[in-house]
Design a protein around this motif. Structure first.
Motif, PDB file in Angstrom:
ATOM      1  N   THR A  65       0.928  -1.282  -0.013  1.00 17.46           N
ATOM      2  CA  THR A  65       0.011   0.003   0.140  1.00 17.46           C
ATOM      3  C   THR A  65       0.802   1.237   0.014  1.00 17.46           C
ATOM      4  OG1 THR A  65      -0.058   0.073   2.323  1.00 17.46           O
ATOM      5  CG2 THR A  65      -1.938  -1.302   1.243  1.00 17.46           C
ATOM      6  N   ARG A  66       2.232   1.222  -0.218  1.00 15.78           N
ATOM      7  CA  ARG A  66       3.022   2.202  -0.193  1.00 15.78           C
ATOM      8  C   ARG A  66       3.642   2.447  -1.694  1.00 15.78           C
ATOM      9  NH1 ARG A  66       5.136   3.298   5.183  1.00 15.78           N
ATOM     10  NH2 ARG A  66       4.355   1.716   6.517  1.00 15.78           N
ATOM     11  N   ASN A  67       3.567   1.790  -2.639  1.00 12.11           N
ATOM     12  CA  ASN A  67       4.152   1.750  -3.939  1.00 12.11           C
ATOM     13  C   ASN A  67       3.424   2.810  -4.676  1.00 12.11           C
ATOM     14  OD1 ASN A  67       2.009   0.303  -6.044  1.00 12.11           O
ATOM     15  ND2 ASN A  67       2.324  -1.089  -3.985  1.00 12.11           N
ATOM     16  N   GLY A  68       4.003   3.105  -5.863  1.00 14.31           N
ATOM     17  CA  GLY A  68       3.592   4.045  -6.878  1.00 14.31           C
ATOM     18  C   GLY A  68       2.347   3.646  -7.884  1.00 14.31           C
ATOM     19  N   GLY A  69       1.961   2.106  -7.754  1.00 19.64           N
ATOM     20  CA  GLY A  69       0.810   1.786  -8.422  1.00 19.64           C
ATOM     21  C   GLY A  69       1.076   1.889  -9.892  1.00 19.64           C
ATOM     22  N   ILE A  70       2.157   1.809 -10.368  1.00 18.14           N
ATOM     23  CA  ILE A  70       2.657   1.573 -11.807  1.00 18.14           C
ATOM     24  C   ILE A  70       2.700   0.068 -12.092  1.00 18.14           C
ATOM     25  CG2 ILE A  70       4.221   2.115 -13.572  1.00 18.14           C
ATOM     26  CD1 ILE A  70       4.885   4.637 -11.882  1.00 18.14           C
ATOM     27  N   THR A  71       1.909  -0.259 -13.139  1.00 22.16           N
ATOM     28  CA  THR A  71       1.975  -1.540 -13.568  1.00 22.16           C
ATOM     29  C   THR A  71       2.962  -2.066 -14.370  1.00 22.16           C
ATOM     30  OG1 THR A  71       0.231  -1.462 -15.236  1.00 22.16           O
ATOM     31  CG2 THR A  71      -0.793  -1.743 -13.058  1.00 22.16           C
ATOM     32  N   SER A  72       4.244  -1.726 -14.083  1.00 22.24           N
ATOM     33  CA  SER A  72       5.151  -1.849 -15.198  1.00 22.24           C
ATOM     34  C   SER A  72       5.743  -3.488 -15.349  1.00 22.24           C
ATOM     35  CB  SER A  72       6.511  -1.344 -14.828  1.00 22.24           C
ATOM     36  OG  SER A  72       6.986  -1.631 -13.585  1.00 22.24           O
ATOM     37  N   GLY A  73       5.879  -3.950 -14.302  1.00 21.06           N
ATOM     38  CA  GLY A  73       6.580  -5.550 -14.351  1.00 21.06           C
ATOM     39  C   GLY A  73       7.837  -5.429 -14.880  1.00 21.06           C
ATOM     40  N   ASN A  74       8.573  -4.384 -14.739  1.00 25.15           N
ATOM     41  CA  ASN A  74       9.838  -4.053 -15.070  1.00 25.15           C
ATOM     42  C   ASN A  74      10.925  -5.260 -14.680  1.00 25.15           C
ATOM     43  OD1 ASN A  74       9.703  -1.646 -16.196  1.00 25.15           O
ATOM     44  ND2 ASN A  74      10.561  -0.521 -14.597  1.00 25.15           N
ATOM     45  N   LEU A  75      11.935  -5.327 -15.718  1.00 25.12           N
ATOM     46  CA  LEU A  75      13.036  -6.217 -15.315  1.00 25.12           C
ATOM     47  C   LEU A  75      14.342  -5.259 -15.236  1.00 25.12           C
ATOM     48  CD1 LEU A  75      11.979  -8.880 -17.663  1.00 25.12           C
ATOM     49  CD2 LEU A  75      12.055  -9.318 -15.244  1.00 25.12           C
ATOM     50  N   ASN A 343      17.507  -8.806  -5.218  1.00 22.29           N
ATOM     51  CA  ASN A 343      18.409  -9.949  -4.944  1.00 22.29           C
ATOM     52  C   ASN A 343      19.591 -10.127  -5.980  1.00 22.29           C
ATOM     53  OD1 ASN A 343      17.722 -11.710  -7.583  1.00 22.29           O
ATOM     54  ND2 ASN A 343      15.670 -10.848  -6.765  1.00 22.29           N
ATOM     55  N   ARG A 344      20.485 -10.953  -5.908  1.00 23.84           N
ATOM     56  CA  ARG A 344      21.552 -11.070  -6.723  1.00 23.84           C
ATOM     57  C   ARG A 344      21.415 -11.317  -8.346  1.00 23.84           C
ATOM     58  NH1 ARG A 344      26.859 -13.539  -3.815  1.00 23.84           N
ATOM     59  NH2 ARG A 344      27.558 -12.855  -5.937  1.00 23.84           N
ATOM     60  N   ASP A 345      20.280 -12.050  -8.675  1.00 24.07           N
ATOM     61  CA  ASP A 345      19.920 -12.329  -9.735  1.00 24.07           C
ATOM     62  C   ASP A 345      19.320 -11.173 -10.385  1.00 24.07           C
ATOM     63  OD1 ASP A 345      20.931 -15.147  -9.616  1.00 24.07           O
ATOM     64  OD2 ASP A 345      18.825 -15.620  -8.843  1.00 24.07           O
ATOM     65  N   MET A 346      18.740 -10.374  -9.720  1.00 23.70           N
ATOM     66  CA  MET A 346      18.151  -8.919 -10.179  1.00 23.70           C
ATOM     67  C   MET A 346      16.888  -9.139 -11.033  1.00 23.70           C
ATOM     68  SD  MET A 346      19.465  -6.628  -8.474  1.00 23.70           S
ATOM     69  CE  MET A 346      18.880  -4.918  -9.361  1.00 23.70           C
ATOM     70  N   ILE A 347      16.239 -10.276 -10.571  1.00 20.30           N
ATOM     71  CA  ILE A 347      14.877 -10.647 -11.358  1.00 20.30           C
ATOM     72  C   ILE A 347      14.111 -11.176 -10.149  1.00 20.30           C
ATOM     73  CG2 ILE A 347      15.795 -11.181 -13.811  1.00 20.30           C
ATOM     74  CD1 ILE A 347      15.510 -14.077 -13.353  1.00 20.30           C
ATOM     75  N   PRO A 348      12.818 -11.053 -10.412  1.00 14.40           N
ATOM     76  CA  PRO A 348      11.802 -11.692  -9.452  1.00 14.40           C
ATOM     77  C   PRO A 348      12.169 -13.156  -9.422  1.00 14.40           C
ATOM     78  CG  PRO A 348      10.650  -9.908 -10.872  1.00 14.40           C
ATOM     79  CD  PRO A 348      11.935 -10.269 -11.365  1.00 14.40           C
ATOM     80  N   ARG A 349      11.781 -13.607  -8.085  1.00 12.76           N
ATOM     81  CA  ARG A 349      12.133 -15.104  -8.028  1.00 12.76           C
ATOM     82  C   ARG A 349      11.093 -15.841  -7.223  1.00 12.76           C
ATOM     83  NH1 ARG A 349      17.009 -16.894  -8.360  1.00 12.76           N
ATOM     84  NH2 ARG A 349      15.527 -18.634  -8.899  1.00 12.76           N
ATOM     85  N   ILE A 350      10.854 -17.188  -7.724  1.00  9.54           N
ATOM     86  CA  ILE A 350      10.283 -17.935  -7.027  1.00  9.54           C
ATOM     87  C   ILE A 350      11.251 -19.499  -6.609  1.00  9.54           C
ATOM     88  CG2 ILE A 350       8.372 -19.785  -6.983  1.00  9.54           C
ATOM     89  CD1 ILE A 350       7.018 -18.079  -9.058  1.00  9.54           C
ATOM     90  N   PHE A 351      11.425 -20.038  -5.398  1.00  9.88           N
ATOM     91  CA  PHE A 351      12.245 -20.811  -4.970  1.00  9.88           C
ATOM     92  C   PHE A 351      11.727 -21.670  -3.914  1.00  9.88           C
ATOM     93  CE2 PHE A 351      13.671 -16.827  -3.580  1.00  9.88           C
ATOM     94  CZ  PHE A 351      13.767 -16.800  -2.346  1.00  9.88           C
ATOM     95  N   GLY A 352      12.475 -22.735  -3.681  1.00  8.98           N
ATOM     96  CA  GLY A 352      12.108 -23.734  -2.440  1.00  8.98           C
ATOM     97  C   GLY A 352      13.146 -23.829  -1.487  1.00  8.98           C
ATOM     98  N   ARG A 353      13.154 -24.175  -0.235  1.00 11.94           N
ATOM     99  CA  ARG A 353      14.068 -24.622   0.538  1.00 11.94           C
ATOM    100  C   ARG A 353      13.409 -25.344   1.760  1.00 11.94           C
ATOM    101  NH1 ARG A 353      16.691 -22.657   5.501  1.00 11.94           N
ATOM    102  NH2 ARG A 353      18.658 -23.248   5.722  1.00 11.94           N
ATOM    103  N   ARG A 354      13.712 -26.754   1.983  1.00 12.46           N
ATOM    104  CA  ARG A 354      13.243 -27.488   2.921  1.00 12.46           C
ATOM    105  C   ARG A 354      11.536 -27.664   2.940  1.00 12.46           C
ATOM    106  NH1 ARG A 354      17.047 -26.055   8.224  1.00 12.46           N
ATOM    107  NH2 ARG A 354      18.914 -26.457   7.324  1.00 12.46           N
ATOM    108  N   TYR A 362      11.422  -8.577  -6.118  1.00 14.10           N
ATOM    109  CA  TYR A 362      10.615  -7.946  -7.280  1.00 14.10           C
ATOM    110  C   TYR A 362      11.392  -6.846  -7.758  1.00 14.10           C
ATOM    111  CZ  TYR A 362       7.095 -11.135  -5.081  1.00 14.10           C
ATOM    112  OH  TYR A 362       6.571 -12.252  -4.511  1.00 14.10           O
ATOM    113  N   CYS A 363      12.329  -6.340  -7.038  1.00 13.99           N
ATOM    114  CA  CYS A 363      13.292  -5.309  -7.423  1.00 13.99           C
ATOM    115  C   CYS A 363      12.579  -4.176  -7.685  1.00 13.99           C
ATOM    116  CB  CYS A 363      14.040  -6.016  -8.820  1.00 13.99           C
ATOM    117  SG  CYS A 363      15.279  -7.333  -8.129  1.00 13.99           S
ATOM    118  N   GLY A 364      11.469  -3.821  -7.046  1.00 17.60           N
ATOM    119  CA  GLY A 364      10.793  -2.696  -7.162  1.00 17.60           C
ATOM    120  C   GLY A 364       9.786  -2.751  -8.106  1.00 17.60           C
ATOM    121  N   SER A 365       9.517  -3.823  -8.522  1.00 14.46           N
ATOM    122  CA  SER A 365       8.106  -3.828  -9.559  1.00 14.46           C
ATOM    123  C   SER A 365       7.198  -5.008  -9.190  1.00 14.46           C
ATOM    124  CB  SER A 365       8.804  -4.443 -11.154  1.00 14.46           C
ATOM    125  OG  SER A 365       9.594  -3.336 -11.421  1.00 14.46           O
ATOM    126  N   GLY A 366       6.830  -4.739  -7.973  1.00 15.51           N
ATOM    127  CA  GLY A 366       6.010  -5.813  -7.275  1.00 15.51           C
ATOM    128  C   GLY A 366       4.367  -5.775  -7.386  1.00 15.51           C
TER     129      GLY A 366
END
Length: 432
Positions: A65-75, A343-354, A362-366
């Motif tokens: 609820t704090r973001n700019g509301g821009i639907t960019s989906g930037n990479l 994150n170090r990949d600089m792209i949004p990520r989905i991953f698993g552990r245990r 999301y690097c600013g494009s959430g």
């Protein structure tokens, strides 16, 4: 309401609701009640799973609820850089998924009837240097040719049809990006999650997660829960309860200021088509008209890691006046910040552990990526093949000396600012 509160909270205020009992067991426990967690909750609850969502803050009080509301989906990375890091197949798959994620967001808003002031306005990107214009022109050509996105370059001679300034050296326009009211959007998602049967526990911190038999034991501030599955969507608000994730995400403050209401004539002069806006400076800014068209909301990286000093607001005020000199001295009604996560990949990520599924970074494009990634993580829990994603290939690497606070950001902010000043100086010399 304080001037330090998010402008969005005027129309969609956050509320502290009566606590609901914490059930001792559920099919899925979700950590984080922002876009990611609520998207996962909607998907899972509608599939018949029992779902509890926990958030240390009030639901949505973080970046949702704090973001700019821009639907960019930037990479953040160019296609060339993604090919170098991840290979051509994954790079193209990520680019295609960005388009799919935007389209899916727009379909979701329409299908669910979420009243969040969404408009597909298009976005203008301004070139800070003549060289940047060449890059933006090539980008527009690639978007149109490879992805079928309506996009075109805008020369400096043409740019006043899109933005009332001579600050930029042209730019490009793409018509697949729009704007929404982020707090209204979150409120709509919260309503849908509850209607689907998910229980939302605000102001209920998760203290730890550990494997337990075929599932997990989730310790919360209001009791322990046994869950068959866990999804974590805390992004820039990850705390010490998950030290492993905290070492892989860099929380960065992004600040936005809102002007006092401006006259319709002035708004028409500064933002003729009422688009979303961004630019190519290293320390770039993003901005837009408010949904009612009466104000300019102007944002960028904050550069601080503690407290709430006045200089980041003053910095944004100066940057706004650099682009729009007529706004020098204009009253600023609001100044607030939220945490984005790099994150170090600089792209949004989905991953698993245990056995825990994570959606983050999301690097600013959430606005686009968080809902998409939460939905994908939920589909993976359900064993649905639609959960496959180009964002899911490994956990991002840890960030050395990272302890939850981006202590190095003031230095990064200063370095990027210096690079922008030197680039502007070189451009002035060449064009003098």
């Amino acid at each position: 309401m304080s001037e330090r509160d998010a402008y969005w909270w005027q129309a969609a205020p956050l509320t502290a609701e009566r606590p609901q009992p914490v059930a001792p067991a559920c099919d899925v426990a979700i950590v984080g009640a922002g876009y990611t967690g609520l998207s996962a909750a909607i998907t899972l609850a509608r599939a018949g799973r029992s779902v509890q969502v926990f958030d240390r803050l009030r639901p949505g009080e973080g970046a949702s609820t704090r973001n700019g509301g821009i639907t960019s989906g930037n990479l953040r990375l160019s296609r060339t850089e993604m090919v170098r890091r991840f290979g051509e197949a994954r790079a193209d798959a990520v680019l295609a998924e960005a388009k799919a994620a935007r389209e899916d967001l727009y379909a979701f808003i329409a299908h669910e009837g979420i009243d969040c002031d969404f408009r597909l306005t298009g976005r203008f990107a301004g070139a800070a240097t003549p060289e940047d214009y060449d890059g933006l022109a090539r980008e527009a050509e690639h978007l149109h040719r490879s992805l079928g996105i309506e996009a075109h370059p805008v020369s400096r001679a043409e740019q006043r049809g899109y933005i009332g300034t001579d600050y930029y050296h042209g730019g490009n326009v793409r018509m697949d990006i729009g704007g929404l009211h982020p707090a209204k959007f979150h409120a709509g998602m919260l309503r849908l999650a509850r209607a689907a049967g998910a229980t939302i526990h605000g102001e209920t911190a998760v203290l730890g997660i550990r494997p337990e038999g075929t599932g997990h034991e989730v310790a919360t501030a209001r009791g322990t829960v046994r869950a068959g599955h866990v999804i974590v969507g805390t992004n820039g608000y990850t705390d010490a309860a998950d030290r492993w994730l905290r070492r892989r995400l860099v929380p960065v403050r992004s600040r936005i200021i809102a002007t006092a209401p401006l006259s319709p004539n002035l708004m028409g002069e500064l933002m003729p088509p009422r688009m979303m806006y961004t630019e190519t400076r290293r320390l770039h800014y993003y901005y837009r008209p408010s949904p009612d068209g009466t104000r300019i909301l102007f944002g960028g990286r904050d550069g601080t890691v503690a407290g709430d000093p006045n200089w980041p607001t003053a910095n944004l005020r100066r940057a706004l006046a650099d682009i729009f000199p007529t706004l020098d001295g204009t009253e600023i009604s609001h100044s607030w910040f939220g945490h984005v996560a790099m994150n170090r990949d600089m792209i949004p990520r989905i991953f698993g552990r245990r056995g825990v599924r994570y959606a983050a970074g999301y690097c600013g494009s959430g606005v686009v990526w968080a809902r998409w990634a939460g939905q994908k993580a939920a589909l993976q829990v359900l064993g649905d093949g639609a959960g496959q994603s180009a964002l899911d290939f490994r956990a991002p690497g840890f960030v050395p000396l990272m302890n939850g606070k981006a202590w190095f950001m003031p230095g990064v902010f200063a370095w990027l600012s210096l690079q922008d000043r030197l680039a502007a100086r070189r451009t002035r010399r060449r064009t003098a």
